[in-house]
Design a protein around this motif. Structure first.
Motif, short mmCIF file in Angstrom:
data_model
loop_
_atom_site.label_atom_id
_atom_site.label_comp_id
_atom_site.label_asym_id
_atom_site.label_seq_id
_atom_site.Cartn_x
_atom_site.Cartn_y
_atom_site.Cartn_z
N ARG A 264 21.84 -28.38 16.68
CA ARG A 264 21.51 -28.66 15.42
C ARG A 264 20.62 -27.95 14.63
NH1 ARG A 264 20.28 -34.84 17.08
NH2 ARG A 264 19.37 -33.43 18.71
N TYR A 265 19.60 -27.21 15.82
CA TYR A 265 18.76 -26.14 15.08
C TYR A 265 18.93 -24.77 15.69
CZ TYR A 265 15.86 -29.62 12.78
OH TYR A 265 15.14 -30.66 12.03
N MET A 266 19.88 -24.14 15.25
CA MET A 266 20.54 -22.87 15.69
C MET A 266 20.49 -21.80 14.58
SD MET A 266 23.90 -21.50 17.37
CE MET A 266 23.86 -22.32 18.98
N PHE A 267 19.66 -20.95 14.83
CA PHE A 267 19.75 -19.83 13.63
C PHE A 267 20.49 -18.38 14.14
CE2 PHE A 267 16.40 -22.88 13.21
CZ PHE A 267 16.57 -23.30 12.06
N LEU A 268 21.42 -18.25 13.26
CA LEU A 268 22.34 -16.86 13.36
C LEU A 268 21.77 -15.68 12.60
CD1 LEU A 268 25.70 -18.60 13.12
CD2 LEU A 268 24.59 -18.24 15.06
N ASN A 269 21.13 -15.75 11.88
CA ASN A 269 20.42 -14.58 10.95
C ASN A 269 19.23 -14.98 10.49
OD1 ASN A 269 20.67 -12.13 9.52
ND2 ASN A 269 22.80 -12.17 9.74
N TRP A 270 18.45 -14.09 9.86
CA TRP A 270 17.39 -14.34 8.90
C TRP A 270 17.95 -15.11 7.59
CZ3 TRP A 270 14.27 -9.48 7.89
CH2 TRP A 270 14.89 -8.54 6.96
N GLY A 271 16.89 -15.78 6.65
CA GLY A 271 17.49 -16.10 5.62
C GLY A 271 16.26 -16.63 4.59
N PHE A 272 16.58 -16.76 3.27
CA PHE A 272 15.43 -17.46 2.50
C PHE A 272 16.01 -19.04 2.31
CE2 PHE A 272 16.83 -13.11 1.25
CZ PHE A 272 15.45 -12.59 1.10
N ASN A 273 15.39 -19.60 1.23
CA ASN A 273 15.79 -21.01 0.83
C ASN A 273 16.16 -20.88 -0.58
OD1 ASN A 273 16.60 -23.24 0.18
ND2 ASN A 273 14.77 -24.62 1.39
N VAL A 274 17.25 -20.74 -0.74
CA VAL A 274 17.66 -20.44 -2.31
C VAL A 274 18.70 -21.42 -2.62
CG1 VAL A 274 16.62 -18.27 -2.79
CG2 VAL A 274 18.81 -18.39 -1.99
N ARG A 275 18.71 -22.49 -1.93
CA ARG A 275 20.01 -23.51 -2.21
C ARG A 275 19.77 -24.17 -3.63
NH1 ARG A 275 18.88 -26.57 3.45
NH2 ARG A 275 16.84 -26.73 2.18
N PRO A 276 20.90 -24.35 -4.23
CA PRO A 276 20.80 -25.24 -5.50
C PRO A 276 20.71 -26.83 -4.86
CG PRO A 276 23.12 -24.96 -4.67
CD PRO A 276 22.16 -24.29 -3.73
N THR A 277 20.60 -27.59 -5.96
CA THR A 277 20.69 -29.01 -5.76
C THR A 277 22.09 -29.84 -6.19
OG1 THR A 277 19.72 -29.59 -7.97
CG2 THR A 277 18.12 -29.30 -6.41
N GLU A 278 22.00 -30.81 -5.83
CA GLU A 278 23.32 -31.43 -6.37
C GLU A 278 23.44 -31.93 -7.86
OE1 GLU A 278 25.72 -30.98 -3.94
OE2 GLU A 278 26.43 -33.09 -4.13
N LEU A 279 22.17 -31.87 -8.39
CA LEU A 279 22.00 -32.31 -9.78
C LEU A 279 22.61 -30.81 -10.64
CD1 LEU A 279 19.74 -34.09 -8.48
CD2 LEU A 279 18.62 -34.17 -10.66
N GLN A 280 22.23 -29.82 -10.11
CA GLN A 280 22.65 -28.57 -10.71
C GLN A 280 24.32 -28.54 -10.51
OE1 GLN A 280 19.69 -26.52 -8.24
NE2 GLN A 280 19.42 -25.25 -9.96
N ALA A 281 24.92 -28.81 -9.39
CA ALA A 281 26.13 -28.61 -9.12
C ALA A 281 27.07 -29.75 -10.04
CB ALA A 281 26.36 -28.83 -7.79
N GLY A 282 26.50 -30.82 -10.27
CA GLY A 282 27.25 -31.82 -10.94
C GLY A 282 27.14 -31.16 -12.57
N PHE A 283 25.95 -30.71 -13.12
CA PHE A 283 25.95 -30.30 -14.06
C PHE A 283 27.25 -29.26 -14.39
CE2 PHE A 283 22.64 -29.88 -17.53
CZ PHE A 283 22.22 -31.08 -17.29
#
Ligand SMILES: Cc1ncc(COP(=O)(O)O)c(C=O)c1O
Length: 422
Positions: A264-283
């Motif tokens: 459940r906490y496995m990391f395959l690469n490095w990364g940022f956190n630039v996720r969108p929210t569901e509010l944006q996707a709904g828009f």
């Protein structure tokens, strides 16, 4: 209370605005012809409220669905939503130098436009690539392809293209140059959603395409962006880079289990956190439904104003669109000719005073920005095309609503000034 909207928002939205203004003492807008106008209505607001009321605000099913529908619209099998167009450009640059792809090595040279939004340059620079400016054609506002060829050197490995103001580049020639010199092509389509060259959507010519859903763009998710690509492993890399490098975000990769490691906490690469929210996707889902009508109306408005400007073609004109290109008009960019009898500054001051909002063509010649003093690679020699745009170009808004009345009024404002100086 005095709300000044040319576009008639539907009643529930008007009521919400009235209520909001009661709380926030809403101030009427300064411009009757602003750079951008709200393009969302009650459906977008309800989609966002729905996410809030179901307590599903972080990236979830609406994001999946928006990505699926956006990919279908943009002609791409893979679409990955992020929180801005700049984040899309950032992930693309970091994907290029990632050990998983090895498309490029840090220190490799990537050719970039001299007139564009600057995050298109910051992204490869942050990823350790060396950027070099290519001049801009003041007629099309896109990369000068003669200068692009001339700038290709022994360290050049990639080209980062932009389709500025919705105007597609000459993709036959771009592809030809890239193939001849074995260069990777990435496309910034942040101002060009819906644009095509010879019937093929921009963003599908190169390895990747990036899009922005900022307030003033073809569609808005408040803030937001999208990456498209053709390749499943590459799309998974974007999903990892988008969210911590976290294995659970991969769609196709099935990571092997590691002894002693909680999957459940496995990391395959490095990364940022630039996720969108569901509010944006709904828009986004609601905006996508409106997009064909928006783009058709923007085109109609641009053609209408172009007809008016044609009578002054010796002193000012809109950008040139190639015969094989379908422009997805983003704004009304205007270039004054070298023979123009008045100064740009005087004309812009007049327009602003008349309630018409103006801007330079993106950031003008980027090589003239103060930031370039900090980074030697940004100190480029002559860029005469970009200078011409810097000195003689500006743009006005272009709204996706029926606007004949407003465009006639805009023409009258132009007429008054030009009439006095000719
Ligand atoms: C050409 C271009 N690239 C990138 C961006 C960045 O997009 P965002 O504002 O969503 O970060 C923009 C934004 O206007 C843009 O015009």
């Amino acid at each position: 209370m005095n709300l000044k909207y040319t576009y008639q928002l539907r009643e529930p939205v008007q009521a919400l605005l009235q209520e909001a203004s009661r709380i926030n003492s809403y101030k009427p807008q300064k411009y009757w012809y602003p750079l951008s106008m709200a393009t969302y209505d009650i459906e977008e607001i309800l989609a966002a409220v729905d996410s809030l009321c179901s307590f599903r605000t972080t990236m979830w099913e609406k994001t999946d669905e928006f990505e699926r529908q956006f990919g279908a619209f943009a002609g791409s099998p893979e679409a990955i939503m992020v929180n801005s167009g700049s984040s899309a450009d950032l992930l693309i640059a970091f994907a290029l130098i990632n050990p998983q792809t090895k498309f490029l090595n840090q220190g490799d040279e990537i050719l970039v436009p001299s007139v564009t939004w600057p995050t298109q340059l910051w992204s490869p620079m942050m990823a350790g690539l060396k950027v070099r400016f290519v001049d801009t054609d003041p007629n099309t506002l896109n990369m000068d392809l003669d200068d692009l060829e001339a700038k290709i050197g022994p360290k050049t490995r990639a080209v980062s293209l932009v389709h500025l103001m919705g105007n597609p580049c000459d993709m036959d020639r771009v592809i030809n140059i890239c193939q001849k010199h074995n260069l990777i092509l990435i496309e910034d389509c942040c101002e060009a959603l819906g644009a095509k060259f010879k019937g093929k959507a921009v963003g599908t010519f190169g390895l990747t395409g990036s899009f922005s859903f900022f307030f003033s763009h073809h569609i808005t998710t408040m803030e937001g962006g999208m990456i498209i690509c053709q390749d499943q492993p590459l799309s998974d890399l974007f999903r990892l880079l988008r969210a911590h490098g976290w294995a659970r975000n991969a769609k196709y990769a099935k990571p092997e289990s590691v002894e002693g490691l909680d999957p459940r906490y496995m990391f395959l690469n490095w990364g940022f956190n630039v996720r969108p929210t569901e509010l944006q996707a709904g828009f986004g889902l609601e905006q996508l439904r409106r997009l064909p009508a928006f783009n058709a109306q923007r085109l109609q408005n641009a053609v209408y104003f172009q007809k008016y400007l044609n009578r002054y073609s010796n002193i000012m004109r809109l950008m040139e669109v190639l015969p094989d290109a379908e422009c997805s008009w983003f704004a009304l960019p205007i270039m004054l000719s070298p023979e123009c009898p008045f100064k740009k500054e005087d004309f812009l001051a007049y327009l602003e005073e008349q309630g018409v909002e103006t801007r330079p063509i993106v950031a003008g010649n980027l090589a003239r920005q103060p930031v370039c003093r900090l980074y030697p690679e940004l100190q480029e020699g002559d860029l005469p095309g970009a200078d011409a745009i810097h000195e003689r170009g500006f743009y006005l808004g272009l709204h996706p609503f029926e606007a004949k009345k407003n465009l006639d009024r805009l023409a009258e404002v132009f007429e008054k000034f030009i009439g006095k100086t000719l």
